[in-house]
Design an enzyme around this catalytic site. Structure first.
Site, PDB file in Angstrom:
ATOM      1  N   GLU A 176       0.829  -1.214   0.000  1.00  0.00           N
ATOM      2  CA  GLU A 176       0.000   0.000   0.000  1.00  0.00           C
ATOM      3  C   GLU A 176       0.862   1.262   0.000  1.00  0.00           C
ATOM      4  O   GLU A 176       0.362   2.363  -0.130  1.00  0.00           O
ATOM      5  CB  GLU A 176      -0.972  -0.005   1.187  1.00  0.00           C
ATOM      6  CG  GLU A 176      -0.333   0.019   2.574  1.00  0.00           C
ATOM      7  CD  GLU A 176       0.072  -1.377   3.099  1.00  0.00           C
ATOM      8  OE1 GLU A 176       0.562  -2.199   2.305  1.00  0.00           O
ATOM      9  OE2 GLU A 176      -0.080  -1.600   4.319  1.00  0.00           O
ATOM     10  N   CYS A 281      16.167  -6.839  -0.228  1.00  0.00           N
ATOM     11  CA  CYS A 281      16.278  -8.065   0.567  1.00  0.00           C
ATOM     12  C   CYS A 281      17.621  -8.739   0.342  1.00  0.00           C
ATOM     13  O   CYS A 281      18.028  -9.585   1.115  1.00  0.00           O
ATOM     14  CB  CYS A 281      15.161  -9.024   0.219  1.00  0.00           C
ATOM     15  SG  CYS A 281      15.248  -9.554  -1.485  1.00  0.00           S
ATOM     16  N   GLU A 382      17.103  -6.959  11.171  1.00  0.00           N
ATOM     17  CA  GLU A 382      17.124  -6.441   9.798  1.00  0.00           C
ATOM     18  C   GLU A 382      16.762  -4.956   9.892  1.00  0.00           C
ATOM     19  O   GLU A 382      15.617  -4.612  10.240  1.00  0.00           O
ATOM     20  CB  GLU A 382      16.123  -7.178   8.918  1.00  0.00           C
ATOM     21  CG  GLU A 382      16.153  -6.662   7.491  1.00  0.00           C
ATOM     22  CD  GLU A 382      15.106  -7.302   6.584  1.00  0.00           C
ATOM     23  OE1 GLU A 382      13.973  -7.532   7.033  1.00  0.00           O
ATOM     24  OE2 GLU A 382      15.431  -7.539   5.405  1.00  0.00           O
TER      25      GLU A 382
HETATM   26  P1  NAD Z   1       6.064  -6.070   5.106  1.00  0.00           P
HETATM   27  O1  NAD Z   1       6.205  -7.436   5.672  1.00  0.00           O
HETATM   28  O2  NAD Z   1       5.770  -4.950   6.044  1.00  0.00           O
HETATM   29  O3  NAD Z   1       4.865  -6.041   4.025  1.00  0.00           O
HETATM   30  C1  NAD Z   1       4.766  -7.010   3.010  1.00  0.00           C
HETATM   31  C2  NAD Z   1       3.299  -7.192   2.652  1.00  0.00           C
HETATM   32  O4  NAD Z   1       2.593  -7.646   3.808  1.00  0.00           O
HETATM   33  C3  NAD Z   1       2.617  -5.896   2.191  1.00  0.00           C
HETATM   34  O5  NAD Z   1       1.792  -6.192   1.098  1.00  0.00           O
HETATM   35  C4  NAD Z   1       1.833  -5.462   3.415  1.00  0.00           C
HETATM   36  O6  NAD Z   1       0.630  -4.788   3.069  1.00  0.00           O
HETATM   37  C5  NAD Z   1       1.517  -6.771   4.115  1.00  0.00           C
HETATM   38  N1  NAD Z   1       1.462  -6.618   5.583  1.00  0.00           N
HETATM   39  C6  NAD Z   1       2.177  -5.754   6.344  1.00  0.00           C
HETATM   40  N2  NAD Z   1       1.864  -5.917   7.643  1.00  0.00           N
HETATM   41  C7  NAD Z   1       0.927  -6.893   7.705  1.00  0.00           C
HETATM   42  C8  NAD Z   1       0.207  -7.513   8.781  1.00  0.00           C
HETATM   43  N3  NAD Z   1       0.400  -7.147  10.044  1.00  0.00           N
HETATM   44  N4  NAD Z   1      -0.665  -8.479   8.473  1.00  0.00           N
HETATM   45  C9  NAD Z   1      -0.858  -8.869   7.204  1.00  0.00           C
HETATM   46  N5  NAD Z   1      -0.210  -8.317   6.147  1.00  0.00           N
HETATM   47  C10 NAD Z   1       0.679  -7.342   6.392  1.00  0.00           C
HETATM   48  O7  NAD Z   1       7.373  -5.780   4.251  1.00  0.00           O
HETATM   49  P2  NAD Z   1       7.816  -4.414   3.570  1.00  0.00           P
HETATM   50  O8  NAD Z   1       8.242  -3.455   4.628  1.00  0.00           O
HETATM   51  O9  NAD Z   1       6.803  -3.963   2.576  1.00  0.00           O
HETATM   52  O10 NAD Z   1       9.085  -4.918   2.739  1.00  0.00           O
HETATM   53  C11 NAD Z   1      10.355  -5.066   3.290  1.00  0.00           C
HETATM   54  C12 NAD Z   1      10.607  -6.464   3.773  1.00  0.00           C
HETATM   55  O11 NAD Z   1      10.443  -7.404   2.711  1.00  0.00           O
HETATM   56  C13 NAD Z   1      12.025  -6.676   4.274  1.00  0.00           C
HETATM   57  O12 NAD Z   1      11.970  -7.475   5.430  1.00  0.00           O
HETATM   58  C14 NAD Z   1      12.706  -7.408   3.132  1.00  0.00           C
HETATM   59  O13 NAD Z   1      13.813  -8.189   3.495  1.00  0.00           O
HETATM   60  C15 NAD Z   1      11.584  -8.258   2.664  1.00  0.00           C
HETATM   61  N6  NAD Z   1      11.811  -8.714   1.298  1.00  0.00           N
HETATM   62  C16 NAD Z   1      12.175 -10.011   1.129  1.00  0.00           C
HETATM   63  C17 NAD Z   1      12.437 -10.472  -0.143  1.00  0.00           C
HETATM   64  C18 NAD Z   1      12.864 -11.895  -0.366  1.00  0.00           C
HETATM   65  O14 NAD Z   1      12.965 -12.275  -1.509  1.00  0.00           O
HETATM   66  N7  NAD Z   1      13.098 -12.689   0.647  1.00  0.00           N
HETATM   67  C19 NAD Z   1      12.312  -9.613  -1.243  1.00  0.00           C
HETATM   68  C20 NAD Z   1      11.914  -8.299  -1.037  1.00  0.00           C
HETATM   69  C21 NAD Z   1      11.663  -7.863   0.259  1.00  0.00           C
END
Ligand code: NAD
Length: 498
Positions: A176, A281, A382
């Protein structure tokens, strides 16, 4: 204020929910749009249209599906700059970096264009007298992708081209925080001739995520994001009977041995740590300097980190943009403050950086900390920002032990001129993606991407062959034909697929 809508049944719609989220411009620090946030009714509507679309799409011939994929590839390839600009405006990363992410996403589309080959089954003649066996794979149905803010085009593209090529309908719930790029992608699929409802964009926060995880008509969920949410998604969607792959967070170590080319290594590490403001990531966030490598390496890192050009992502000169939100900026600075209080040596301090003309932007300059120990939260957590920490160890074995004790296992790299050391490293680390003198070893689309341990829950990596396997299930047919079938009617034209 511009409103970013869902894409349901082949067109934009605001849905029935009245909740909205703010979309910021990280470089200016000002809100630039609002995004609709789905409720249960919006999710039901989106899934219903996907279910309807799936029933036709699953029967479309491989030839027809492949033609849509090729058309989509051409459209996306022609709009790389447009996508990159939209990414930069909402994420903050430099436009050149955003272009790179679009190109890496495009590579997955190109991989998926080969779906006729990827979906070939096996055949065994005469497994018994007059009996043959063959296998083939079929799509799952409606599948969902829930994606993070840091790669708003590439990470969804790890999923939807493969899922759609396999014959599924795909519901994307993007972050979002930077939702606009997904709407452009939806338009591109429509222009490519994909039937309405096969690709859906449902914006939202945890309300939409929970509705997806529990929805009885969604067969599988691909998630990419932070480890706590990945673990939650994996548990909840698995409990609802779905196939799940949930990729989590990371703390990627780069081990530097004394025999490495330190000049080359420092340049590589700086780009890998501070590119995209460390919001990758696969960013290198911990350097493990072995023995005599440490002092000259820290000196070389210091010189380079201090000279990185930080500015708005749209400026051609910018090497590092702002971080995504004010909250992220404050969280990152808090880690550095507490790290210094815990005894780490702050070699480069980016906490007070201001970019002229962008005083309200969410900027943090590069931060480099030496003397970090495994107990410090600078190391255990992280941070996901432009913060590089240096740990000092005596041997390669000690460095490998550190990596293997980490709960994360996404990526890692070793810098050395010794093949023996590199071979030992790649065989012994408990990490999914390994670079040898390569700091960000993101596999090409025809390999699969995924970490170990708390960096991935589920048993299949994403895109590549494991992606095809994830989005399909197999049938094995054993057949016997006791009577010969009648001849096919003859045709005089050269046979072509339809
Ligand atoms: P995030 O976990 O906050 O959000 C990811 C998704 O989950 C979003 O669509 C968000 O709307 C949803 N979300 C967030 N909080 C939620 C909740 N409480 N309940 C249900 N859904 C929820 O991650 P971010 O901040 O958007 O992205 C960064 C993170 O993603 C970092 O930890 C990074 O390492 C990771 N990442 C991992 C990879 C990989 O390939 N392993 C790739 C890209 C990013």
């Amino acid at each position: 204020m511009r409103t970013i809508e869902h894409w349901i049944a082949g067109r934009p719609t605001t849905g029935s929910g009245d909740r909205r989220g703010a979309v910021w411009n990280p470089a200016s620090g000002h809100q630039q749009a609002e995004v609709v946030l789905a409720d249960q009714a919006d999710t039901d509507l989106a899934v219903r249209s996907a279910v309807d679309a799936f029933s036709a799409w699953r029967t479309a011939s491989l030839t027809a599906r492949t033609r849509v994929l090729f058309a989509f590839r051409e459209i996306m390839n022609g709009r790389i700059d447009e996508l990159a600009a939209v990414i930069s405006d909402e994420h903050g990363k430099a436009v050149s970096d955003a272009r790179g992410e679009v190109v890496r996403g495009l590579e997955v589309v190109e991989f998926a264009c080969g779906i006729p080959h990827l979906l070939k089954g096996d055949f065994s003649d005469q497994i018994s007298a007059g009996v043959d066996t063959h296998s083939f794979r079929q799509p799952l149905g409606v599948v969902a992708g829930i994606t993070p803010f840091n790669f708003p085009v590439m990470v969804p593209a790890w999923m939807h081209p493969v899922a759609i090529a396999c014959g599924n309908a795909f519901v994307l719930k993007p972050s979002e925080r930077d939702p606009s790029a997904s709407m452009l992608v939806a338009q591109m699929w429509a222009e490519a001739g994909l039937p309405a409802g096969v690709f859906t964009v449902l914006h939202g926060d945890r309300v939409a995520v929970d509705a997806i995880l529990d929805h009885p008509d969604i067969a599988a969920v691909s998630f990419v994001g932070s480890t706590p949410i990945a673990s939650y998604v994996h548990r909840r969607a698995s409990a609802a009977g779905k196939r799940v792959q949930a990729l989590g967070g990371a703390k990627n170590h780069a081990v530097v041995l004394p025999d490495a080319d330190l000049d080359f290594t420092a340049g590589q590490l700086i780009a890998a740590a501070y590119g995209s403001a460390g919001e990758r990531c696969m960013a290198i966030s911990a350097v493990v300097a072995v023995d005599s490598a440490a002092d000259p390496l820290v000196a070389a890192l210091k010189e380079r980190a201090a000279s990185i050009r930080v500015g708005p992502g749209r400026d051609a000169d910018t090497e590092m943009g702002p971080v995504v939100t004010a909250h992220a900026r404050d969280r990152i600075i808090g880690y550095v403050d507490r790290g210094v209080a815990a005894g780490a040596a702050l070699i480069v301090d980016g906490r007070d950086l201001t970019v002229p003309g962008h005083e309200d932007g969410f900027f943090v300059g590069p931060c480099l900390l030496d003397g970090v120990t495994p107990e410090m939260e600078l190391y255990t957590d992280e941070i996901f920002g432009p913060v590089l920490v240096v740990l000092r160890v005596a041997t390669l074995r000690e460095a490998i032990g550190l990596i293997n004790a980490s709960p994360y296992g996404n990526g890692t790299a070793v810098f050395t001129s010794s093949a023996a050391a590199a071979r030992q490293f790649q065989r012994e680390v408990t990490v999914g993606m390994i670079g040898i003198n390569v700091p960000i070893p993101v596999p090409m689309a025809y390999y699969s991407f995924g970490g170990w341990k708390d960096s991935l829950y589920g048993d299949r990596h994403i895109h590549g062959p494991e992606g095809v396997s994830f989005y399909t299930r197999a049938k094995v047919v054993t057949s016997r034909w006791p009577h010969r079938a009648g001849p096919e009617p003859a045709s005089y034209h050269f046979p072509t697929a339809t």
